[in-house]
Write an enzyme that holds these catalytic residues in place. Structure first.
Site, PDB file in Angstrom:
ATOM      1  CE  LYS A  78      -4.425   1.072   0.378  1.00  0.00           C
ATOM      2  NZ  LYS A  78      -5.590   0.343  -0.157  1.00  0.00           N
ATOM      3  N   GLY A 183     -22.345  -0.539  -3.414  1.00  0.00           N
ATOM      4  CA  GLY A 183     -23.713  -0.772  -2.967  1.00  0.00           C
ATOM      5  C   GLY A 183     -24.698  -0.922  -4.123  1.00  0.00           C
TER       6      GLY A 183
HETATM    7  P1  NAD Z   1     -18.425   5.319  -3.320  1.00  0.00           P
HETATM    8  O1  NAD Z   1     -17.849   6.641  -2.953  1.00  0.00           O
HETATM    9  O2  NAD Z   1     -18.789   5.026  -4.727  1.00  0.00           O
HETATM   10  O3  NAD Z   1     -19.762   5.073  -2.462  1.00  0.00           O
HETATM   11  C1  NAD Z   1     -19.863   5.317  -1.104  1.00  0.00           C
HETATM   12  C2  NAD Z   1     -21.330   5.623  -0.805  1.00  0.00           C
HETATM   13  O4  NAD Z   1     -21.482   5.706   0.597  1.00  0.00           O
HETATM   14  C3  NAD Z   1     -21.822   6.934  -1.384  1.00  0.00           C
HETATM   15  O5  NAD Z   1     -23.119   6.750  -1.922  1.00  0.00           O
HETATM   16  C4  NAD Z   1     -21.913   7.854  -0.159  1.00  0.00           C
HETATM   17  O6  NAD Z   1     -22.912   8.849  -0.280  1.00  0.00           O
HETATM   18  C5  NAD Z   1     -22.258   6.848   0.898  1.00  0.00           C
HETATM   19  N1  NAD Z   1     -21.972   7.281   2.262  1.00  0.00           N
HETATM   20  C6  NAD Z   1     -20.925   8.007   2.722  1.00  0.00           C
HETATM   21  N2  NAD Z   1     -21.059   8.199   4.039  1.00  0.00           N
HETATM   22  C7  NAD Z   1     -22.197   7.572   4.411  1.00  0.00           C
HETATM   23  C8  NAD Z   1     -22.872   7.416   5.639  1.00  0.00           C
HETATM   24  N3  NAD Z   1     -22.372   7.927   6.755  1.00  0.00           N
HETATM   25  N4  NAD Z   1     -24.025   6.710   5.653  1.00  0.00           N
HETATM   26  C9  NAD Z   1     -24.521   6.165   4.519  1.00  0.00           C
HETATM   27  N5  NAD Z   1     -23.921   6.283   3.343  1.00  0.00           N
HETATM   28  C10 NAD Z   1     -22.777   6.986   3.282  1.00  0.00           C
HETATM   29  O7  NAD Z   1     -17.414   4.238  -2.738  1.00  0.00           O
HETATM   30  P2  NAD Z   1     -17.293   2.714  -3.137  1.00  0.00           P
HETATM   31  O8  NAD Z   1     -16.243   2.563  -4.159  1.00  0.00           O
HETATM   32  O9  NAD Z   1     -18.648   2.151  -3.366  1.00  0.00           O
HETATM   33  O10 NAD Z   1     -16.690   2.114  -1.784  1.00  0.00           O
HETATM   34  C11 NAD Z   1     -17.509   1.867  -0.655  1.00  0.00           C
HETATM   35  C12 NAD Z   1     -16.749   1.047   0.354  1.00  0.00           C
HETATM   36  O11 NAD Z   1     -16.325  -0.192  -0.248  1.00  0.00           O
HETATM   37  C13 NAD Z   1     -15.461   1.662   0.899  1.00  0.00           C
HETATM   38  O12 NAD Z   1     -15.298   1.207   2.220  1.00  0.00           O
HETATM   39  C14 NAD Z   1     -14.377   1.057   0.037  1.00  0.00           C
HETATM   40  O13 NAD Z   1     -13.132   1.040   0.702  1.00  0.00           O
HETATM   41  C15 NAD Z   1     -14.918  -0.345  -0.121  1.00  0.00           C
HETATM   42  N6  NAD Z   1     -14.395  -1.066  -1.285  1.00  0.00           N
HETATM   43  C16 NAD Z   1     -14.591  -0.575  -2.537  1.00  0.00           C
HETATM   44  C17 NAD Z   1     -14.122  -1.298  -3.629  1.00  0.00           C
HETATM   45  C18 NAD Z   1     -14.373  -0.836  -5.038  1.00  0.00           C
HETATM   46  O14 NAD Z   1     -14.113  -1.620  -5.944  1.00  0.00           O
HETATM   47  N7  NAD Z   1     -14.900   0.341  -5.280  1.00  0.00           N
HETATM   48  C19 NAD Z   1     -13.423  -2.493  -3.422  1.00  0.00           C
HETATM   49  C20 NAD Z   1     -13.249  -2.986  -2.122  1.00  0.00           C
HETATM   50  C21 NAD Z   1     -13.754  -2.244  -1.059  1.00  0.00           C
END
Ligand code: NAD
Length: 367
Positions: A78, A183
């Site tokens: 990382k 999500g």
């Molecule tokens: P993203 O920014 O696309 O989505 C995050 C969502 O969470 C947004 O809709 C935001 O409005 C919402 N959010 C933020 N704070 C919030 C709260 N307090 N309550 C409810 N909703 C809230 O991010 P993402 O890429 O979907 O990543 C989401 C999570 O998944 C992170 O923890 C990330 O580390 C993890 N993750 C992502 C990936 C990937 O491929 N994108 C891979 C592994 C893990």
């Protein structure tokens, strides 16, 4: 300072810790290559003002376990850049390019996107040093957020877990906390299996309909830059209300530590499928386990993104990426849940044990 680094060492790593300073562009960065027994490390480059050596090390270790758990020929690493990601594109590019040149010789580290960096940043990295994952399609990348690699992987993990939790996905009630990239795609793929989404939230609030929400309307609203709360204002509630919602699958897909000791007792679901990284505290996971809720650990359920990155790195296609995600996540979820059942332990414990054993075995095979 040096002691601090060595205090982090254990049987797995870190292999090396590099501090980078380039006064010309004001670059301060840290790279932790944690373990390379299975192959060159893959792990994101995070840009934020409040990052730290310890955070970088913990994230690198998480990548070692995630890559081993996913069965990839890659170790974990990382990097963090101490900077505000919301600066001019020109400054950001200068920082990223300087960072890339600094890690160019460390050939057992392959950067990827993380908080504060994106696929364009990875295109700059690749331009400088010839390697990166999470690239734009135009330079050979597989756009993992567009195709929903991680959300798809979450849905595959749930398909395996349903047998262990005694639920049927047809008409299963789904709650998604954090309706972003992970999500939305998790919801979409689970809905294809017949599940009904009854609650979703984003940073501005939540909407609930126990008879089922209009998923297409929610997806369209997000694509148009609106909050989920704007789709049907009458059903809008405070985001915290999702915790109590009776459902079969609850998917945290936003921030860390949303399920804690103080709210875990309120949960009323059969499965928690962790799309987000560390969405529950250790104490909360214990409470969920004691309540009989099956928790699919983050580094098993959300490995779709890194599996996609590895397929991209080895020149595979989008179709191969999706097939590999399904195959690996299905196999590994089954392995983890089977062992958790036979040892009567929480799935996280069996997942960490399996991943650690793989890393240790790979280390023994190295000189
Ligand atoms: P993203 O920014 O696309 O989505 C995050 C969502 O969470 C947004 O809709 C935001 O409005 C919402 N959010 C933020 N704070 C919030 C709260 N307090 N309550 C409810 N909703 C809230 O991010 P993402 O890429 O979907 O990543 C989401 C999570 O998944 C992170 O923890 C990330 O580390 C993890 N993750 C992502 C990936 C990937 O491929 N994108 C891979 C592994 C893990």
């Amino acid at each position: 300072m040096q002691d601090t680094v060595f205090e982090l060492c254990d049987e797995l790593g870190p292999d090396k810790v590099v501090h980078i300073y380039d006064p010309k562009v004001g670059l301060k960065a840290i790279l932790v290559v944690d373990n390379v027994a299975a192959g060159p490390s893959i792990g994101g480059t995070r840009m934020a003002q409040d990052v730290s050596l310890l955070e970088c090390f913990r994230l690198a270790r998480a990548m070692t376990l995630k890559n081993a758990a996913a069965g990839l020929a890659h170790g974990g690493g990382k990097s963090v850049i101490f900077a505000d990601p919301k600066q001019s594109q020109e400054n950001r590019e200068a920082l990223i390019r300087a960072f890339a040149r600094a890690v160019g010789q460390i050939s057992d580290y392959i950067p990827g996107p993380d908080m504060g960096t994106d696929e364009t940043c990875m295109a700059w990295v690749k331009d400088e040093i010839g390697r990166a994952v999470g690239l734009p399609r135009e330079v050979g990348g597989i756009p993992l957020d567009e195709i929903g690699a991680t959300g798809y992987g979450v849905s595959v993990a749930v398909q395996v877990a349903k047998e262990y939790a005694g639920i049927d996905l047809n008409d299963a009630r789904i709650v998604i906390q954090g309706f972003g990239s992970v999500g939305q795609h998790a919801a979409r793929f689970l809905a294809e299996q017949g599940a009904v989404v009854i609650g979703v939230s984003d940073s501005r609030g939540a909407v609930i309909d126990e008879q089922g929400l209009d998923l297409d309307a929610l997806l369209q609203a997000k694509a148009a830059g609106h909050s989920v709360t704007e789709v049907d204002a009458a059903k809008a509630v405070d985001g915290d209300a999702l915790i109590d919602l009776e459902c079969e699958v609850w998917v945290p897909a936003a921030r860390p530590d949303v399920i804690r000791e103080d709210n875990a007792q309120r949960m009323n679901t059969k499965i928690v499928a962790q799309g987000a990284n560390i969405p529950a505290t250790e104490a909360a996971e214990k409470i969920l386990h004691d309540k009989g809720i099956l928790v699919l650990p983050d580094f098993i359920a959300n490995a779709g993104g890194v599996i996609c990155g590895a397929v991209e790195y080895h020149g595979g296609s989008q179709r191969q990426a999706m097939e590999t995600i399904a195959e690996k996540i299905r196999f590994n979820t089954e392995l983890v849940l089977e062992r958790a059942r036979s040892e009567a332990c929480p799935p996280r414990q069996s997942a960490v044990a399996i991943a650690t054993e793989r890393v240790v075995t790979a280390m023994r095979m190295r000189r």
